[in-house]
Design an enzyme around this catalytic site. Structure first.
Site, PDB file in Angstrom:
ATOM      1  N   LYS A 154       0.679  -1.187  -0.049  1.00 14.49           N
ATOM      2  CA  LYS A 154       0.019  -0.122   0.033  1.00 14.49           C
ATOM      3  C   LYS A 154       0.792   1.136   0.026  1.00 14.49           C
ATOM      4  O   LYS A 154       2.042   1.068   0.026  1.00 14.49           O
ATOM      5  CB  LYS A 154      -0.915   0.004   1.267  1.00 14.49           C
ATOM      6  CG  LYS A 154      -1.767  -1.229   1.177  1.00 14.49           C
ATOM      7  CD  LYS A 154      -2.817  -1.459   0.182  1.00 14.49           C
ATOM      8  CE  LYS A 154      -3.378  -2.959  -0.077  1.00 14.49           C
ATOM      9  NZ  LYS A 154      -4.175  -3.385   1.011  1.00 14.49           N
TER      10      LYS A 154
HETATM   11  C1  PLP Z   1      -5.079  -4.576   1.521  1.00 10.02           C
HETATM   12  C2  PLP Z   1      -6.663  -4.404   1.418  1.00 10.02           C
HETATM   13  C3  PLP Z   1      -7.277  -4.640   2.390  1.00 10.02           C
HETATM   14  C4  PLP Z   1      -6.696  -5.487   3.674  1.00 10.02           C
HETATM   15  O1  PLP Z   1      -5.879  -4.755   4.123  1.00 10.02           O
HETATM   16  P1  PLP Z   1      -4.895  -5.772   5.229  1.00 10.02           P
HETATM   17  O2  PLP Z   1      -3.916  -4.493   5.698  1.00 10.02           O
HETATM   18  O3  PLP Z   1      -3.852  -6.494   4.434  1.00 10.02           O
HETATM   19  O4  PLP Z   1      -5.544  -6.625   6.145  1.00 10.02           O
HETATM   20  C5  PLP Z   1      -8.723  -4.477   2.320  1.00 10.02           C
HETATM   21  N1  PLP Z   1      -9.271  -4.018   1.336  1.00 10.02           N
HETATM   22  C6  PLP Z   1      -8.563  -3.627   0.274  1.00 10.02           C
HETATM   23  C7  PLP Z   1      -9.278  -2.940  -0.861  1.00 10.02           C
HETATM   24  C8  PLP Z   1      -7.137  -3.863   0.225  1.00 10.02           C
HETATM   25  O5  PLP Z   1      -6.397  -3.478  -0.974  1.00 10.02           O
END
Ligand code: PLP
Length: 396
Positions: free
Chosen positions: A196
């Site tokens: 992210k």
């Molecule tokens: C990465 C992601 C999540 C989950 O996040 P984590 O930190 O990996 O638990 C939820 N929704 C979307 C759209 C994502 O890309």
């Protein structure tokens, strides 16, 4: 001379694999983490509150509650909105699976909505069609970093009195009609997984503009312990009370120190992502193989992903072959995402294919190209070169 693709034994465009996404860690980040490791607090100390304040400053939200994953943030949001057994939660048909799992954790049924063709975001018209008297929440995802049609979604939310759970895992720093994504809703969820925008290793947060909700969220991440009593009494008493069921979703200070340090660089990183997207868009304007992603009027994407649509009708091979050919050129392409109702667990819950015409047809054509802020100009031009090479080999 025919083009010699690497997949057929030719020389690849580059020698090493270019990843589709990657974190950027520097000496400031190491120092910030080291400082915590040398301090008295490893978890639930001052670095958590500092990170939360930094998130508020960055997004314009009034409150931020940091937790240990983005998934925990979504679970907390579903719980505090009182999604429960037998309820329905509307979710986009394409997202990361966590966007739907959070409803299932609460015993609710995800009802998948179709997407807008241009942004691949949840289609508010289909959402309106799918609202019933069992609908308890609507999960909306700013896919690839591009804001949803938040005016239309907010109108639906107000009209029906159904809360929006905003999954902004892709959109930290995105703008919608001049507003930061942190100012739109009372449950805006972030993820700090390494792919992210900023990372804490694992981590997440809920942004909210409601003090009461922030309090409930803080209690939820800490077993449901009543924090008013806790903070009043902790120094001189063993007393504590649990007023509702919570979890241990706390995020350590170690991770939060990394997050605060990362967030300082996010403005610059957003600019780098925008610039990479602009280079790609310019390079692909003459390439019939792909349709480049566009920003809608009034929207600024955070460009978490750069997702093109393949013009398969102009090509002699399938997406699988194009994907493999690009990987062989050492371009780490990816696909975001398989429609959630197609996944085995969801199939077992009874979802059948063929009900989301945009999501299911566009899924066949989507391809994510490498996109992260520290990509070099050479990395970008390697990716462009590989696409032109594959087009030359496979064009009809
Ligand atoms: C990465 C992601 C999540 C989950 O996040 P984590 O930190 O990996 O638990 C939820 N929704 C979307 C759209 C994502 O890309």
């Amino acid at each position: 001379m025919p083009v010699s693709l690497a997949i057929n034994g030719g020389t690849p465009v580059r020698e090493t694999m270019l990843r589709y996404g990657a974190q950027s860690i520097d000496a400031d980040d190491w120092k910030a983490v080291e400082n915590v490791l040398r301090s008295d607090w490893l978890t639930t100390g001052p670095a958590v509150a500092e990170f939360e304040q930094a998130l508020c400053d960055f997004t314009g939200a009034k409150y931020a509650v940091a937790v240990n994953t983005g998934t925990a943030a979504l679970h907390a949001s579903c719980s505090i909105t009182q999604v429960s057994e037998g309820d329905e939660v509307i979710v986009p048909a394409i997202s990361f699976v966590a966007s739907a799992n959070c409803a299932v954790y609460q015993g609710a049924k995800p009802v998948f909505a179709d997407l807008e063709r241009d942004t691949l975001n949840i289609d508010s018209v289909d959402v309106a069609r799918k609202i019933t008297n069992k609908t308890k929440a609507i999960v909306v995802v700013d896919f690839a970093g591009h804001p949803c049609d938040h005016d239309a979604l907010n109108d639906l939310s107000k009209h029906y009195g159904i809360p929006i759970i905003h999954d902004a895992a892709h959109s930290l720093g995105a703008m919608y009609k001049g507003k930061s994504i942190g100012k739109l809703y009372n449950y805006t969820n972030l993820s700090f997984h390494p792919v992210k925008h900023i990372t804490t290793g694992e981590g997440g947060a809920i942004l909210t503009n409601d003090e009461e909700l922030a309090k409930k969220l803080r209690s939820f991440r800490h077993h449901g312990i009543d924090l008013d009593l806790h903070s009043r009494e902790i120094r001189n008493s063993w007393e504590y009370d649990v007023t509702s069921l919570g979890f241990n979703y706390r995020i350590p200070d170690i991770n939060c120190a990394l997050g605060t340090s990362q967030l300082k660089k996010q403005f610059g990183w957003l600019a780098a992502r925008r610039s990479i997207a602009a280079s790609y868009n310019a390079a692909f304007s003459e390439l019939p193989m792909v349709e480049a992603p566009q920003e809608r009027e009034g929207c600024q994407s955070a460009w978490h992903l750069y997702v093109v649509r393949l013009n398969l009708r102009a090509m002699s091979v399938s997406k699988e072959e194009i994907f493999s050919a690009l990987r062989a050129e050492n371009i780490g392409v990816n696909v975001h995402y398989i429609p959630i109702p197609w996944l085995s667990y969801y199939k077992k819950l009874g979802y059948e294919r063929g009900q989301w015409s945009v999501a299911e047809s566009e899924y066949e054509r989507v391809l994510s190209l490498p996109m992260y802020p520290t990509m070099t100009a050479q990395d970008v031009s390697d990716t462009v070169e590989a696409l032109y090479k594959v087009w030359a080999a496979y064009r009809l």
